[in-house]
Every structure is written in C-alpha cells, then in structure tokens.
Design a protein around this motif. Sequence first.
Motif, PDB file in Angstrom:
ATOM      1  N   THR A  47       0.858  -1.180   0.000  1.00  0.00           N
ATOM      2  CA  THR A  47       0.000   0.000   0.000  1.00  0.00           C
ATOM      3  C   THR A  47       0.903   1.242   0.000  1.00  0.00           C
ATOM      4  O   THR A  47       2.128   1.137   0.188  1.00  0.00           O
ATOM      5  N   ASP A  48       0.304   2.407  -0.172  1.00  0.00           N
ATOM      6  CA  ASP A  48       1.097   3.637  -0.131  1.00  0.00           C
ATOM      7  C   ASP A  48       1.781   3.807   1.225  1.00  0.00           C
ATOM      8  O   ASP A  48       2.959   4.186   1.300  1.00  0.00           O
ATOM      9  N   ALA A  49       1.045   3.534   2.292  1.00  0.00           N
ATOM     10  CA  ALA A  49       1.628   3.695   3.635  1.00  0.00           C
ATOM     11  C   ALA A  49       2.781   2.721   3.849  1.00  0.00           C
ATOM     12  O   ALA A  49       3.820   3.087   4.436  1.00  0.00           O
ATOM     13  N   GLY A  62      20.810   3.634   4.161  1.00  0.00           N
ATOM     14  CA  GLY A  62      21.634   3.903   2.985  1.00  0.00           C
ATOM     15  C   GLY A  62      21.339   3.021   1.786  1.00  0.00           C
ATOM     16  O   GLY A  62      22.201   2.819   0.937  1.00  0.00           O
ATOM     17  N   ARG A  63      20.125   2.490   1.684  1.00  0.00           N
ATOM     18  CA  ARG A  63      19.752   1.603   0.583  1.00  0.00           C
ATOM     19  C   ARG A  63      18.667   2.265  -0.268  1.00  0.00           C
ATOM     20  O   ARG A  63      18.092   3.284   0.112  1.00  0.00           O
ATOM     21  N   GLU A  64      18.373   1.622  -1.401  1.00  0.00           N
ATOM     22  CA  GLU A  64      17.417   2.182  -2.338  1.00  0.00           C
ATOM     23  C   GLU A  64      16.174   1.302  -2.454  1.00  0.00           C
ATOM     24  O   GLU A  64      16.234   0.093  -2.191  1.00  0.00           O
ATOM     25  N   VAL A  65      15.081   1.925  -2.909  1.00  0.00           N
ATOM     26  CA  VAL A  65      13.855   1.183  -3.212  1.00  0.00           C
ATOM     27  C   VAL A  65      13.465   1.472  -4.658  1.00  0.00           C
ATOM     28  O   VAL A  65      13.359   2.635  -5.072  1.00  0.00           O
ATOM     29  N   LEU A  66      13.286   0.410  -5.421  1.00  0.00           N
ATOM     30  CA  LEU A  66      12.895   0.504  -6.821  1.00  0.00           C
ATOM     31  C   LEU A  66      11.469  -0.033  -6.948  1.00  0.00           C
ATOM     32  O   LEU A  66      11.164  -1.097  -6.401  1.00  0.00           O
ATOM     33  N   VAL A  67      10.621   0.678  -7.660  1.00  0.00           N
ATOM     34  CA  VAL A  67       9.221   0.261  -7.781  1.00  0.00           C
ATOM     35  C   VAL A  67       8.969  -0.271  -9.192  1.00  0.00           C
ATOM     36  O   VAL A  67       9.159   0.449 -10.180  1.00  0.00           O
ATOM     37  N   ALA A  68       8.553  -1.516  -9.262  1.00  0.00           N
ATOM     38  CA  ALA A  68       8.248  -2.150 -10.553  1.00  0.00           C
ATOM     39  C   ALA A  68       6.826  -1.782 -10.984  1.00  0.00           C
ATOM     40  O   ALA A  68       5.854  -2.119 -10.300  1.00  0.00           O
ATOM     41  N   ARG A  83      -0.890   7.038 -12.600  1.00  0.00           N
ATOM     42  CA  ARG A  83      -1.012   7.340 -11.169  1.00  0.00           C
ATOM     43  C   ARG A  83      -0.017   6.504 -10.354  1.00  0.00           C
ATOM     44  O   ARG A  83       0.514   6.973  -9.341  1.00  0.00           O
ATOM     45  N   ALA A  84       0.261   5.282 -10.808  1.00  0.00           N
ATOM     46  CA  ALA A  84       1.255   4.465 -10.100  1.00  0.00           C
ATOM     47  C   ALA A  84       2.633   5.122 -10.172  1.00  0.00           C
ATOM     48  O   ALA A  84       3.387   5.122  -9.181  1.00  0.00           O
ATOM     49  N   VAL A  85       2.978   5.685 -11.326  1.00  0.00           N
ATOM     50  CA  VAL A  85       4.251   6.399 -11.440  1.00  0.00           C
ATOM     51  C   VAL A  85       4.264   7.599 -10.499  1.00  0.00           C
ATOM     52  O   VAL A  85       5.248   7.843  -9.776  1.00  0.00           O
ATOM     53  N   ASP A  86       3.169   8.340 -10.479  1.00  0.00           N
ATOM     54  CA  ASP A  86       3.069   9.508  -9.592  1.00  0.00           C
ATOM     55  C   ASP A  86       3.253   9.090  -8.125  1.00  0.00           C
ATOM     56  O   ASP A  86       3.969   9.748  -7.357  1.00  0.00           O
ATOM     57  N   ARG A  87       2.586   8.002  -7.751  1.00  0.00           N
ATOM     58  CA  ARG A  87       2.663   7.547  -6.346  1.00  0.00           C
ATOM     59  C   ARG A  87       4.095   7.157  -5.993  1.00  0.00           C
ATOM     60  O   ARG A  87       4.587   7.471  -4.899  1.00  0.00           O
ATOM     61  N   ALA A  88       4.762   6.443  -6.903  1.00  0.00           N
ATOM     62  CA  ALA A  88       6.142   6.034  -6.627  1.00  0.00           C
ATOM     63  C   ALA A  88       7.032   7.254  -6.410  1.00  0.00           C
ATOM     64  O   ALA A  88       7.855   7.293  -5.478  1.00  0.00           O
ATOM     65  N   ALA A  89       6.867   8.261  -7.258  1.00  0.00           N
ATOM     66  CA  ALA A  89       7.678   9.476  -7.131  1.00  0.00           C
ATOM     67  C   ALA A  89       7.359  10.212  -5.839  1.00  0.00           C
ATOM     68  O   ALA A  89       8.263  10.641  -5.099  1.00  0.00           O
ATOM     69  N   TYR A 106       5.825   9.006 -20.241  1.00  0.00           N
ATOM     70  CA  TYR A 106       5.108   9.771 -19.209  1.00  0.00           C
ATOM     71  C   TYR A 106       6.019  10.067 -18.018  1.00  0.00           C
ATOM     72  O   TYR A 106       6.072  11.201 -17.520  1.00  0.00           O
ATOM     73  N   ALA A 107       6.736   9.047 -17.566  1.00  0.00           N
ATOM     74  CA  ALA A 107       7.612   9.226 -16.398  1.00  0.00           C
ATOM     75  C   ALA A 107       8.731  10.221 -16.712  1.00  0.00           C
ATOM     76  O   ALA A 107       9.082  11.059 -15.868  1.00  0.00           O
ATOM     77  N   ALA A 108       9.292  10.131 -17.919  1.00  0.00           N
ATOM     78  CA  ALA A 108      10.389  11.034 -18.291  1.00  0.00           C
ATOM     79  C   ALA A 108       9.924  12.486 -18.328  1.00  0.00           C
ATOM     80  O   ALA A 108      10.660  13.403 -17.926  1.00  0.00           O
ATOM     81  N   ARG A 109       8.703  12.708 -18.830  1.00  0.00           N
ATOM     82  CA  ARG A 109       8.193  14.080 -18.932  1.00  0.00           C
ATOM     83  C   ARG A 109       7.694  14.610 -17.596  1.00  0.00           C
ATOM     84  O   ARG A 109       7.843  15.795 -17.279  1.00  0.00           O
ATOM     85  N   THR A 110       7.084  13.746 -16.784  1.00  0.00           N
ATOM     86  CA  THR A 110       6.408  14.196 -15.563  1.00  0.00           C
ATOM     87  C   THR A 110       7.339  14.230 -14.354  1.00  0.00           C
ATOM     88  O   THR A 110       7.238  15.124 -13.509  1.00  0.00           O
ATOM     89  N   TRP A 111       8.228  13.221 -14.294  1.00  0.00           N
ATOM     90  CA  TRP A 111       9.137  13.130 -13.147  1.00  0.00           C
ATOM     91  C   TRP A 111      10.565  12.941 -13.670  1.00  0.00           C
ATOM     92  O   TRP A 111      11.163  11.864 -13.503  1.00  0.00           O
ATOM     93  N   PRO A 112      11.148  13.962 -14.309  1.00  0.00           N
ATOM     94  CA  PRO A 112      12.469  13.791 -14.948  1.00  0.00           C
ATOM     95  C   PRO A 112      13.583  13.430 -13.972  1.00  0.00           C
ATOM     96  O   PRO A 112      14.588  12.844 -14.383  1.00  0.00           O
ATOM     97  N   ALA A 113      13.428  13.786 -12.688  1.00  0.00           N
ATOM     98  CA  ALA A 113      14.489  13.471 -11.724  1.00  0.00           C
ATOM     99  C   ALA A 113      14.399  12.041 -11.202  1.00  0.00           C
ATOM    100  O   ALA A 113      15.324  11.565 -10.525  1.00  0.00           O
ATOM    101  N   LEU A 114      13.289  11.356 -11.491  1.00  0.00           N
ATOM    102  CA  LEU A 114      13.103   9.973 -11.025  1.00  0.00           C
ATOM    103  C   LEU A 114      13.785   9.015 -12.002  1.00  0.00           C
ATOM    104  O   LEU A 114      13.463   9.016 -13.198  1.00  0.00           O
ATOM    105  N   ARG A 115      14.738   8.223 -11.513  1.00  0.00           N
ATOM    106  CA  ARG A 115      15.464   7.307 -12.400  1.00  0.00           C
ATOM    107  C   ARG A 115      14.508   6.285 -13.016  1.00  0.00           C
ATOM    108  O   ARG A 115      13.574   5.815 -12.375  1.00  0.00           O
TER     109      ARG A 115
END
Length: 333
Positions: A47-49, A62-68, A83-89, A106-115
Amino acid sequence: MMRGPHLVCPAGSLPALKKAVDHGADAVYVGFKDPTNARNFAGLNFTDAQLAEGVAYAHRNGREVLVAINTYPQAGQTSHWHRAVDRAAELGADAVIMADPGLLDYAARTWPALRRHLSVQGSATNADAINLAHEHFGISRVVLPRVLTLPQVEYVAAHTPVEIEVFGFGSLCVMAEGRCALSSWVTGESPNTHGVCSPAAHVRWDQHGDTLHARLNGMLIDRFGKDEPAGYPTLCKGRFDVAGDTYYALEEPTSLNTLSILPELIRMGVAAIKVEGRQRSPTYTAQVTRVLRAAIDAASQDRYSVRPEWQRELTAISEGHQQTLGAYHRPWR
C-alpha cells in the motif's frame, strides 16, 4: 577491494523489504497492490503507507527502493498506470522499473528526476534497443532478459552507456521475457496485462486418496503423491502425458544460480545482480540476500571460490532443489 555490482533483492511485503535491507541488499524492488506490477499475487505487495515506511527504512540504512510498474497499460486505463508512477515518485522511490514505451515517456516528462530502469519485461536483448530507450526516455539501467549467453552480455555491456542489470538467482520459466502466452491461454490473464501468471482465483487443489491434483481453470496441471512437495501450479512447469509418458514436457522446476560466474559478470562491468522472487517469503529473501551479499563481496576480490555452504543454502530454496546457469552457459546460439 574493488566495488562489486549492486545487489538488488525482491520484496513482496514490508517484512521482506526489511529482511533484504538487514541482510545486505543495496536496493530492494517492490510493487503496488494492483495490476501495474508483474507479481500481482493476492496478499502481496505494498500500500502507499507501507511503501512510505519501506522507503524510509531503506533510506535510513543507505539503501534504495525501486518500484516495478512493469505491466502493460490497457486501452482506456492508462491513467491508472500514470497514477502508479506519480505515487512512486511522491513516496520517495529511487527509481521505477518499466517496460511500456508510453509509460516510460510519461515518467520522463512528468518526473524527470526519477530514475527509470527498463524492465526485463521490455525484452531488450541488444545494445541498439537499449540505446534507443536511453535516447528517448533517459533510462539509466536495463534489466537484461535471461536469454543471453555470457559473451552476449559482455558485448551488450560494451556497446551501451546504460547500466546493465542481470539476474543472479531465482526461478526460471519458459516465456520469452515479457511475452508469456501460456497463462493467458488457460485463464485469459497473463503477467503482461494482469500482473500474474496462473492467477490464484483459477487454482484448485483436489485430494484423491493419497494423490493431490493441481488444476488451473479446470485443467489438470500435476499430480503429487503422498509426501511429495507440491509446487504452485504454473502451466509451464506441469507434468503432462505425452505419448504415454508423464513428465515435465515444457520445463522442470529449476532456479538460476550464478555463484560460479560472479567474477566474470563483475569483469564485464555488470552494474547490478538481481534476485528473482517477490512472491517468495521474507525468509527466502533473507537467506538469498545473505548468501549473495557474501558471494559478491568475495568475488570482488582477487581470489574467489564458491563456498559449499552457499550452494547448500541456495539449493534448499531453489525450485525443485535444482539449479542451472541457464542461457549464460549454452553451446548453441
């Protein structure tokens, strides 16, 4: 000591994410509780929480989380994937893993700083395909399909500026990555569109005396004798009667294991080693993370050999208790 590749581990739940972090993963990959990810099994995912708590826990260590978000949006429902991309960002993910070109755009245009990582579901097996995705969508990493030999992995890595991630351990199946049709044929649902193969709603177990029957949408997939371990009934790993012989006609249950070739992968410049298994338990995540962490660290030094205890631990959690190098080592092309 030379810095080894990142260890990327699976988590189908918040406890599994914490196990991965605690046992040495550099990054943990997860998915939402919906068809936007290719492991949309009942009772799993975030869930989001839960994702917010998981991201905070990983970042504190010091670790990362990647969302599939690696299924393919269906006509008329694209906004759900957006919306899933938005939530991850918004929840602080370090990267999103995607395959669909429209979603990458969509992700590149909307959230350019998100890898953006190109998912294995994107089936990019050559440098031209990877570089095209890099040019148009700015992907920084690609997960290679499990169909390339070691020399092919090396060739691809040498001809792209994009980071290369390869699978290091986990279950195998016969689908061309991202293009499985078997599950869809039997149930009408597949990993590409609904995020799950052999959906649980279509699975039925029937006891016949000492024999357990596993069915998928009414189709008999396997029979298990008394005390025989019963695996989840996926069509590709069923036992079928062929000309009077009953056997694994498509593929035996087995797991990829790259412990023996880790030094070669590191020499090739592979940036990340991925573990398969978001549908597996937190115990699985902890065990495989601990072993791969120790092995990658050891392989990053001059002298390396596979320790017997590593093999024993991984064999215990391998499908069918069998392991293979898969396509990494095969004589044919």
